[in-house]
Motif scaffolding. Sequence first.
Motif, PDB file in Angstrom:
ATOM      1  N   ALA A 111      42.066  17.319 -36.959  1.00  0.00           N
ATOM      2  CA  ALA A 111      42.878  16.564 -36.134  1.00  0.00           C
ATOM      3  C   ALA A 111      44.391  16.669 -36.812  1.00  0.00           C
ATOM      4  CB  ALA A 111      42.576  15.335 -35.684  1.00  0.00           C
ATOM      5  N   THR A 112      45.026  16.657 -35.705  1.00  0.00           N
ATOM      6  CA  THR A 112      46.941  16.569 -35.709  1.00  0.00           C
ATOM      7  C   THR A 112      47.279  15.136 -35.323  1.00  0.00           C
ATOM      8  OG1 THR A 112      46.739  18.945 -35.625  1.00  0.00           O
ATOM      9  CG2 THR A 112      48.923  17.621 -35.397  1.00  0.00           C
ATOM     10  N   PHE A 113      47.673  14.361 -36.042  1.00  0.00           N
ATOM     11  CA  PHE A 113      48.278  13.228 -35.451  1.00  0.00           C
ATOM     12  C   PHE A 113      49.860  13.233 -35.602  1.00  0.00           C
ATOM     13  CE2 PHE A 113      44.308  12.066 -36.915  1.00  0.00           C
ATOM     14  CZ  PHE A 113      43.976  11.274 -35.577  1.00  0.00           C
ATOM     15  N   GLU A 114      50.605  13.084 -34.558  1.00  0.00           N
ATOM     16  CA  GLU A 114      52.235  12.722 -34.959  1.00  0.00           C
ATOM     17  C   GLU A 114      52.494  11.346 -35.347  1.00  0.00           C
ATOM     18  OE1 GLU A 114      56.392  13.245 -32.348  1.00  0.00           O
ATOM     19  OE2 GLU A 114      54.681  13.989 -31.553  1.00  0.00           O
ATOM     20  N   THR A 115      53.395  11.459 -36.417  1.00  0.00           N
ATOM     21  CA  THR A 115      53.746  10.197 -37.128  1.00  0.00           C
ATOM     22  C   THR A 115      55.206   9.663 -36.460  1.00  0.00           C
ATOM     23  OG1 THR A 115      55.374  11.185 -38.526  1.00  0.00           O
ATOM     24  CG2 THR A 115      52.890  11.265 -39.365  1.00  0.00           C
ATOM     25  N   VAL A 116      55.283   8.271 -36.715  1.00  0.00           N
ATOM     26  CA  VAL A 116      56.391   7.734 -36.249  1.00  0.00           C
ATOM     27  C   VAL A 116      57.730   8.390 -36.538  1.00  0.00           C
ATOM     28  CG1 VAL A 116      57.723   5.630 -36.450  1.00  0.00           C
ATOM     29  CG2 VAL A 116      55.432   5.467 -36.086  1.00  0.00           C
ATOM     30  N   SER A 117      57.832   9.165 -37.743  1.00  0.00           N
ATOM     31  CA  SER A 117      58.686   9.934 -37.957  1.00  0.00           C
ATOM     32  C   SER A 117      59.356  11.183 -37.404  1.00  0.00           C
ATOM     33  CB  SER A 117      58.998  10.303 -39.711  1.00  0.00           C
ATOM     34  OG  SER A 117      57.903  11.193 -39.979  1.00  0.00           O
ATOM     35  N   GLY A 118      58.121  11.624 -36.700  1.00  0.00           N
ATOM     36  CA  GLY A 118      58.052  12.762 -35.764  1.00  0.00           C
ATOM     37  C   GLY A 118      57.505  13.913 -36.326  1.00  0.00           C
ATOM     38  N   GLY A 119      56.821  13.748 -37.723  1.00  0.00           N
ATOM     39  CA  GLY A 119      56.126  14.891 -38.543  1.00  0.00           C
ATOM     40  C   GLY A 119      54.892  14.807 -38.127  1.00  0.00           C
ATOM     41  N   LYS A 120      54.125  15.769 -38.530  1.00  0.00           N
ATOM     42  CA  LYS A 120      52.652  16.086 -38.260  1.00  0.00           C
ATOM     43  C   LYS A 120      51.781  15.639 -39.642  1.00  0.00           C
ATOM     44  CE  LYS A 120      53.080  18.663 -34.089  1.00  0.00           C
ATOM     45  NZ  LYS A 120      53.446  17.779 -33.439  1.00  0.00           N
ATOM     46  N   LEU A 121      50.793  14.867 -39.448  1.00  0.00           N
ATOM     47  CA  LEU A 121      49.759  14.540 -40.484  1.00  0.00           C
ATOM     48  C   LEU A 121      48.615  15.141 -40.002  1.00  0.00           C
ATOM     49  CD1 LEU A 121      50.042  13.205 -42.953  1.00  0.00           C
ATOM     50  CD2 LEU A 121      49.539  10.942 -41.837  1.00  0.00           C
ATOM     51  N   TYR A 122      47.814  15.848 -40.923  1.00  0.00           N
ATOM     52  CA  TYR A 122      46.600  16.511 -40.344  1.00  0.00           C
ATOM     53  C   TYR A 122      45.387  15.817 -40.961  1.00  0.00           C
ATOM     54  CZ  TYR A 122      50.110  19.889 -39.401  1.00  0.00           C
ATOM     55  OH  TYR A 122      50.973  20.521 -38.892  1.00  0.00           O
ATOM     56  N   ALA A 123      44.248  15.467 -40.389  1.00  0.00           N
ATOM     57  CA  ALA A 123      43.254  14.778 -40.722  1.00  0.00           C
ATOM     58  C   ALA A 123      41.936  15.496 -40.797  1.00  0.00           C
ATOM     59  CB  ALA A 123      42.969  13.468 -39.966  1.00  0.00           C
ATOM     60  N   MET A 124      41.126  15.513 -41.697  1.00  0.00           N
ATOM     61  CA  MET A 124      39.718  16.478 -41.801  1.00  0.00           C
ATOM     62  C   MET A 124      38.780  15.539 -42.736  1.00  0.00           C
ATOM     63  SD  MET A 124      42.084  18.793 -44.181  1.00  0.00           S
ATOM     64  CE  MET A 124      43.099  18.102 -43.429  1.00  0.00           C
ATOM     65  N   MET A 125      37.800  15.739 -42.525  1.00  0.00           N
ATOM     66  CA  MET A 125      36.557  15.466 -43.252  1.00  0.00           C
ATOM     67  C   MET A 125      36.097  16.174 -44.383  1.00  0.00           C
ATOM     68  SD  MET A 125      35.682  12.506 -41.533  1.00  0.00           S
ATOM     69  CE  MET A 125      34.146  12.130 -42.664  1.00  0.00           C
ATOM     70  N   GLU A 126      35.959  15.622 -45.686  1.00  0.00           N
ATOM     71  CA  GLU A 126      35.442  16.321 -46.981  1.00  0.00           C
ATOM     72  C   GLU A 126      34.393  15.374 -47.426  1.00  0.00           C
ATOM     73  OE1 GLU A 126      37.602  17.810 -50.787  1.00  0.00           O
ATOM     74  OE2 GLU A 126      38.424  18.726 -48.766  1.00  0.00           O
ATOM     75  N   ASP A 127      33.534  15.944 -47.872  1.00  0.00           N
ATOM     76  CA  ASP A 127      32.403  15.055 -48.583  1.00  0.00           C
ATOM     77  C   ASP A 127      32.171  13.452 -48.053  1.00  0.00           C
ATOM     78  OD1 ASP A 127      32.142  17.325 -50.262  1.00  0.00           O
ATOM     79  OD2 ASP A 127      33.714  16.782 -51.652  1.00  0.00           O
ATOM     80  N   GLY A 128      32.333  13.676 -46.591  1.00  0.00           N
ATOM     81  CA  GLY A 128      31.996  12.388 -46.194  1.00  0.00           C
ATOM     82  C   GLY A 128      33.157  11.427 -46.021  1.00  0.00           C
ATOM     83  N   LYS A 129      34.255  11.881 -46.290  1.00  0.00           N
ATOM     84  CA  LYS A 129      35.553  10.875 -46.448  1.00  0.00           C
ATOM     85  C   LYS A 129      36.498  11.427 -45.648  1.00  0.00           C
ATOM     86  CE  LYS A 129      34.477   9.552 -50.860  1.00  0.00           C
ATOM     87  NZ  LYS A 129      34.911   8.901 -52.316  1.00  0.00           N
ATOM     88  N   VAL A 130      37.378  10.811 -44.939  1.00  0.00           N
ATOM     89  CA  VAL A 130      38.513  11.062 -44.319  1.00  0.00           C
ATOM     90  C   VAL A 130      39.668  11.450 -45.356  1.00  0.00           C
ATOM     91  CG1 VAL A 130      40.309  10.618 -42.704  1.00  0.00           C
ATOM     92  CG2 VAL A 130      38.229   9.830 -42.181  1.00  0.00           C
ATOM     93  N   LYS A 131      40.380  12.825 -45.112  1.00  0.00           N
ATOM     94  CA  LYS A 131      41.413  13.359 -45.950  1.00  0.00           C
ATOM     95  C   LYS A 131      42.438  13.433 -44.927  1.00  0.00           C
ATOM     96  CE  LYS A 131      38.826  14.215 -49.612  1.00  0.00           C
ATOM     97  NZ  LYS A 131      38.954  14.136 -51.144  1.00  0.00           N
ATOM     98  N   LEU A 132      43.752  13.395 -45.493  1.00  0.00           N
ATOM     99  CA  LEU A 132      45.065  13.735 -44.915  1.00  0.00           C
ATOM    100  C   LEU A 132      45.769  14.368 -45.494  1.00  0.00           C
ATOM    101  CD1 LEU A 132      46.155   9.893 -44.298  1.00  0.00           C
ATOM    102  CD2 LEU A 132      44.875  11.305 -42.531  1.00  0.00           C
ATOM    103  N   LYS A 133      46.329  15.715 -44.629  1.00  0.00           N
ATOM    104  CA  LYS A 133      46.917  16.726 -45.486  1.00  0.00           C
ATOM    105  C   LYS A 133      48.327  16.382 -44.904  1.00  0.00           C
ATOM    106  CE  LYS A 133      46.915  21.490 -46.681  1.00  0.00           C
ATOM    107  NZ  LYS A 133      46.428  22.967 -46.514  1.00  0.00           N
ATOM    108  N   ASP A 134      49.460  16.498 -45.745  1.00  0.00           N
ATOM    109  CA  ASP A 134      50.714  16.406 -45.056  1.00  0.00           C
ATOM    110  C   ASP A 134      51.626  17.905 -45.039  1.00  0.00           C
ATOM    111  OD1 ASP A 134      51.657  17.397 -47.631  1.00  0.00           O
ATOM    112  OD2 ASP A 134      52.217  15.439 -48.488  1.00  0.00           O
ATOM    113  N   ALA A 135      52.516  17.802 -44.271  1.00  0.00           N
ATOM    114  CA  ALA A 135      53.386  18.991 -44.182  1.00  0.00           C
ATOM    115  C   ALA A 135      53.927  19.883 -45.476  1.00  0.00           C
ATOM    116  CB  ALA A 135      54.805  18.749 -43.716  1.00  0.00           C
ATOM    117  N   SER A 136      53.732  19.023 -46.664  1.00  0.00           N
ATOM    118  CA  SER A 136      53.999  19.716 -47.854  1.00  0.00           C
ATOM    119  C   SER A 136      52.775  20.320 -48.701  1.00  0.00           C
ATOM    120  CB  SER A 136      54.705  18.778 -48.755  1.00  0.00           C
ATOM    121  OG  SER A 136      55.904  18.185 -48.250  1.00  0.00           O
ATOM    122  N   GLY A 137      51.531  19.994 -47.933  1.00  0.00           N
ATOM    123  CA  GLY A 137      50.316  20.434 -48.606  1.00  0.00           C
ATOM    124  C   GLY A 137      49.602  19.319 -49.749  1.00  0.00           C
TER     125      GLY A 137
END
Length: 184
Positions: free
Chosen positions: A130-156
């Motif tokens: 999933a892609t979420f737009e942050t208040v700063s205007g950037g994109k934050l990506y959410a995914m599931m891994e090993d039953g946990k929510v992980k967030l990936k930023d624009a810098s990796g």
Amino acid sequence: MRKLKHLGILCFLFIGGTLMAQNGSTMVGGAEMSPRKNIVENASQSSDHTTLVAAVKAAGLVETLQGDGPFTVFAPTNAAFEKLPAGTVEALLKPENKEKLQAVLTYHVIAGNFSADDVVAAIKEADGKATFETVSGGKLYAMMEDGKVKLKDASGNVATVTIANVNQSNGVIHVIDTVVLPGK
């Protein structure tokens, strides 16, 4: 959830990775997080979030995060800030870097109240990312891994949600183990 009492002392239960007080509030950084308090009031009580609170103050974002919201905040712990290269936090806290600090902090905030169930539903609906737009205007990506929510930023960088659904009067906090950074 079964309520426990022992000799009249408030008891705590460990449920799904989250320490909960008998009254249903969540424990973070050794402090009870009250859903009747706002994001700043609660974060200020957590011994795990002193760096975040200092940064919010230095960035001039206290009033904003005490506002009506609702806000979803992915709140990095002190240990998350310690993972950054040496001198990064100190440099960001300098008055001349206030705009850069604001950009980093608002990259951790999404407008709206997104519970863990909402984030997981968005991940499933988006076929795993999933892609979420942050208040700063950037994109934050959410995914599931090993039953946990992980967030990936624009810098990796990848952060894991370690405590979810810390309800606030003006939104929700999800504690994360890594600082996420906007792109350059």
